[in-house]
Design a protein around this motif. Sequence first.
Motif, PDB file in Angstrom:
ATOM      1  N   ALA A  48       0.832  -1.209   0.000  1.00 56.99           N
ATOM      2  CA  ALA A  48       0.000   0.000   0.000  1.00 56.99           C
ATOM      3  C   ALA A  48       0.862   1.253   0.000  1.00 56.99           C
ATOM      4  N   LEU A  49       1.952   1.226   0.783  1.00 55.51           N
ATOM      5  CA  LEU A  49       2.850   2.384   0.828  1.00 55.51           C
ATOM      6  C   LEU A  49       3.504   2.603  -0.534  1.00 55.51           C
ATOM      7  N   TRP A  50       3.881   1.532  -1.193  1.00 56.06           N
ATOM      8  CA  TRP A  50       4.469   1.640  -2.533  1.00 56.06           C
ATOM      9  C   TRP A  50       3.479   2.266  -3.499  1.00 56.06           C
ATOM     10  N   LEU A  51       2.243   1.748  -3.510  1.00 57.10           N
ATOM     11  CA  LEU A  51       1.242   2.232  -4.463  1.00 57.10           C
ATOM     12  C   LEU A  51       0.882   3.693  -4.211  1.00 57.10           C
ATOM     13  N   LEU A  52       0.706   4.071  -2.948  1.00 57.68           N
ATOM     14  CA  LEU A  52       0.363   5.448  -2.629  1.00 57.68           C
ATOM     15  C   LEU A  52       1.495   6.415  -2.952  1.00 57.68           C
ATOM     16  N   SER A  53       2.710   5.894  -3.102  1.00 59.86           N
ATOM     17  CA  SER A  53       3.866   6.728  -3.420  1.00 59.86           C
ATOM     18  C   SER A  53       4.112   6.833  -4.927  1.00 59.86           C
ATOM     19  N   THR A  54       3.274   6.185  -5.738  1.00 57.84           N
ATOM     20  CA  THR A  54       3.479   6.229  -7.180  1.00 57.84           C
ATOM     21  C   THR A  54       2.720   7.404  -7.802  1.00 57.84           C
ATOM     22  N   PRO A  55       3.296   8.039  -8.825  1.00 56.56           N
ATOM     23  CA  PRO A  55       2.572   9.101  -9.535  1.00 56.56           C
ATOM     24  C   PRO A  55       1.242   8.619 -10.091  1.00 56.56           C
ATOM     25  N   TRP A  56       1.180   7.364 -10.507  1.00 57.07           N
ATOM     26  CA  TRP A  56      -0.050   6.812 -11.105  1.00 57.07           C
ATOM     27  C   TRP A  56      -1.223   6.878 -10.129  1.00 57.07           C
ATOM     28  N   LEU A  57      -1.051   6.318  -8.932  1.00 55.19           N
ATOM     29  CA  LEU A  57      -2.160   6.273  -7.982  1.00 55.19           C
ATOM     30  C   LEU A  57      -2.426   7.626  -7.342  1.00 55.19           C
ATOM     31  N   SER A  58      -1.380   8.342  -6.955  1.00 58.48           N
ATOM     32  CA  SER A  58      -1.592   9.632  -6.298  1.00 58.48           C
ATOM     33  C   SER A  58      -2.275  10.621  -7.235  1.00 58.48           C
ATOM     34  N   SER A  59      -1.879  10.612  -8.497  1.00 59.09           N
ATOM     35  CA  SER A  59      -2.517  11.502  -9.472  1.00 59.09           C
ATOM     36  C   SER A  59      -3.972  11.116  -9.687  1.00 59.09           C
ATOM     37  N   ALA A  60      -4.226   9.801  -9.769  1.00 63.31           N
ATOM     38  CA  ALA A  60      -5.605   9.335  -9.958  1.00 63.31           C
ATOM     39  C   ALA A  60      -6.495   9.741  -8.791  1.00 63.31           C
ATOM     40  N   LEU A  61      -5.984   9.613  -7.564  1.00 63.73           N
ATOM     41  CA  LEU A  61      -6.757  10.006  -6.384  1.00 63.73           C
ATOM     42  C   LEU A  61      -7.058  11.504  -6.405  1.00 63.73           C
ATOM     43  N   ALA A  62      -6.018  12.302  -6.663  1.00 67.58           N
ATOM     44  CA  ALA A  62      -6.186  13.754  -6.646  1.00 67.58           C
ATOM     45  C   ALA A  62      -7.155  14.205  -7.733  1.00 67.58           C
ATOM     46  N   ARG A  63      -7.040  13.648  -8.927  1.00 60.20           N
ATOM     47  CA  ARG A  63      -7.909  14.042 -10.032  1.00 60.20           C
ATOM     48  C   ARG A  63      -9.354  13.609  -9.779  1.00 60.20           C
ATOM     49  N   ARG A  64      -9.510  12.469  -9.127  1.00 62.26           N
ATOM     50  CA  ARG A  64     -10.866  11.966  -8.849  1.00 62.26           C
ATOM     51  C   ARG A  64     -11.598  12.865  -7.860  1.00 62.26           C
ATOM     52  N   ILE A  65     -10.870  13.410  -6.891  1.00 64.51           N
ATOM     53  CA  ILE A  65     -11.490  14.220  -5.844  1.00 64.51           C
ATOM     54  C   ILE A  65     -11.657  15.677  -6.265  1.00 64.51           C
ATOM     55  N   SER A  66     -10.712  16.185  -7.047  1.00 63.64           N
ATOM     56  CA  SER A  66     -10.647  17.621  -7.341  1.00 63.64           C
ATOM     57  C   SER A  66     -11.854  18.130  -8.126  1.00 63.64           C
ATOM     58  N   THR A  67     -12.182  19.397  -7.882  1.00 61.82           N
ATOM     59  CA  THR A  67     -13.230  20.087  -8.629  1.00 61.82           C
ATOM     60  C   THR A  67     -12.616  20.709  -9.881  1.00 61.82           C
ATOM     61  N   VAL A  68     -13.202  20.432 -11.040  1.00 60.52           N
ATOM     62  CA  VAL A  68     -12.674  20.989 -12.284  1.00 60.52           C
ATOM     63  C   VAL A  68     -13.222  22.405 -12.477  1.00 60.52           C
ATOM     64  N   PRO A  69     -12.491  23.262 -13.195  1.00 58.84           N
ATOM     65  CA  PRO A  69     -12.955  24.645 -13.422  1.00 58.84           C
ATOM     66  C   PRO A  69     -14.275  24.684 -14.181  1.00 58.84           C
ATOM     67  N   ARG A  70     -15.044  25.723 -13.932  1.00 60.42           N
ATOM     68  CA  ARG A  70     -16.317  25.941 -14.626  1.00 60.42           C
ATOM     69  C   ARG A  70     -16.283  27.266 -15.368  1.00 60.42           C
ATOM     70  N   ASP A  71     -17.257  27.465 -16.217  1.00 63.88           N
ATOM     71  CA  ASP A  71     -17.338  28.693 -17.006  1.00 63.88           C
ATOM     72  C   ASP A  71     -17.961  29.796 -16.157  1.00 63.88           C
ATOM     73  N   LEU A  72     -17.105  30.593 -15.522  1.00 65.26           N
ATOM     74  CA  LEU A  72     -17.616  31.647 -14.651  1.00 65.26           C
ATOM     75  C   LEU A  72     -18.290  32.762 -15.444  1.00 65.26           C
ATOM     76  N   HIS A  73     -17.915  32.927 -16.705  1.00 70.92           N
ATOM     77  CA  HIS A  73     -18.580  33.950 -17.519  1.00 70.92           C
ATOM     78  C   HIS A  73     -20.085  33.694 -17.549  1.00 70.92           C
ATOM     79  N   ALA A  74     -20.460  32.458 -17.797  1.00 72.68           N
ATOM     80  CA  ALA A  74     -21.882  32.101 -17.842  1.00 72.68           C
ATOM     81  C   ALA A  74     -22.507  32.165 -16.456  1.00 72.68           C
TER      82      ALA A  74
END
Length: 253
Positions: A48-74
């Motif tokens: 688990a420590l190995w996997l959580l330290s990989t760019p693959w899993l950490s990036s996937a976790l962060a991208r899954r949770i993060s809010t993507v930008p929206r069109d504030l103009h609209a």
Amino acid sequence: MPISRLVDPLLVLLVAAGVGLALSGGDWSFRTRGAKIGRALAWSAWLALWLLSTPWLSSALARRISTVPRDLHAELAGSSPERRVLVILTAGIDADEFGEPAMERQSAAGLERGLAAVRVYREYGFGHVIVSGKDVRGAPTQLASAMADLLVELGVPRKKIILETESRDTRENALHSTRIARGLSADAVVVVTSALHMPRSLRMFERAGLDVLPAPVRFQSLPPEGPERLLPESLSLRRSQRAVHELVGLLEP
């Protein structure tokens, strides 16, 4: 101590590995039940420590949770710039050891939020800017003041900035900023914080009774191609820790 500190991946997995080694008692032959459980626990923690330290899993976790930008103009169409409020959630500040200005001692996340807030301010226009956050280790107003100094340095009029220096966490950020925004009779409120932190922030503002628009900062990019994405690195482990911290925060009652 916040519960998120107790579920830090590194802390949990090191404890699990230690317990596993203790249960094994040095017996790696699988002849006893304790040795079997201990060995399985130790190897599971290592994996688990190995996997959580990989760019693959950490990036996937962060991208899954993060809010993507929206069109504030609209989203902001129909509202007057002078009746719009921009809320910036501060991130952290280092102690003063060598006399550097507080503005320069903000955390990397704080600086990113400040730069993004200036961009959003210039692009859409706002009547007021609320800087929310209390320095719990030093002078209470230092953190918000440091962010305000950065905003002013980059062109935001100081007369438009309101310091909110009572908040110790995201829930209080939302409560106190909501109170101020309502007092300003705001038509629209935009919140600037890290993309990974935005889901929890939106939930707290919703609970505070204020409908806000997200302006997330620093959306996580895709991991590198090839075998490199599966090689552990400290930066990726830190990213996984932040993702777990936000997931635990979303579970707060």
